[in-house]
Design a protein around this motif. Structure first.
Motif, short mmCIF file in Angstrom:
data_model
loop_
_atom_site.label_atom_id
_atom_site.label_comp_id
_atom_site.label_asym_id
_atom_site.label_seq_id
_atom_site.Cartn_x
_atom_site.Cartn_y
_atom_site.Cartn_z
N ASP A 20 0.80 -1.23 0.00
CA ASP A 20 0.00 0.00 0.00
C ASP A 20 0.83 1.28 0.00
N ILE A 21 2.13 1.15 -0.25
CA ILE A 21 2.98 2.34 -0.21
C ILE A 21 3.91 2.36 -1.41
N LYS A 22 4.08 3.54 -1.99
CA LYS A 22 5.02 3.74 -3.10
C LYS A 22 5.92 4.90 -2.71
N ILE A 23 7.21 4.69 -2.82
CA ILE A 23 8.18 5.71 -2.41
C ILE A 23 9.04 6.08 -3.61
N ARG A 34 3.48 7.92 -1.54
CA ARG A 34 2.09 7.77 -1.96
C ARG A 34 1.57 6.53 -1.26
N ALA A 35 0.42 6.66 -0.63
CA ALA A 35 -0.09 5.54 0.17
C ALA A 35 -1.59 5.38 0.01
N ARG A 36 -2.03 4.18 0.38
CA ARG A 36 -3.46 3.87 0.42
C ARG A 36 -3.69 2.96 1.61
N GLY A 37 -4.93 2.67 1.90
CA GLY A 37 -5.28 1.73 2.96
C GLY A 37 -4.81 2.17 4.34
N ALA A 38 -4.33 1.20 5.12
CA ALA A 38 -3.91 1.47 6.50
C ALA A 38 -2.75 2.44 6.57
N VAL A 39 -1.88 2.42 5.57
CA VAL A 39 -0.73 3.34 5.57
C VAL A 39 -1.23 4.78 5.42
N ARG A 40 -2.12 5.01 4.49
CA ARG A 40 -2.67 6.36 4.30
C ARG A 40 -3.42 6.80 5.56
#
Length: 72
Positions: A20-23, A34-40
């Motif tokens: 869920d994370i892009k760095i 850039r994040a989605r889900g629990a990370v966001r």
């Protein structure tokens, strides 16, 4: 990814969080996350506005430290 997840209090071994994370490295110790889900959710809950990173080499390994910065 592991250093950023740890700075958010998340488990770096949770494959869902890792996915869920892009760095993107922006240079000079700056990264774009850039994040989605629990990370966001963790970023929003903590009001994280930036991350600072450092990299060091020891033997054949590269170590990364990430600090999550909030505006609260």
């Amino acid at each position: 990814k592991g250093a950023v997840l740890r700075s958010l209090g998340l488990d770096e071994n949770d494959l869902n969080d890792v996915d869920d994370i892009k760095i993107t490295d922006l240079g000079s110790g700056r990264i774009s996350v850039r994040a989605r889900g629990a990370v966001r959710s963790a970023m929003w809950d903590r009001q994280i506005v930036a991350f600072r990173t450092t990299f060091s080499r020891s033997g054949g390994a590269v170590h990364c430290t990430a600090i999550a910065m909030s505006d609260r």
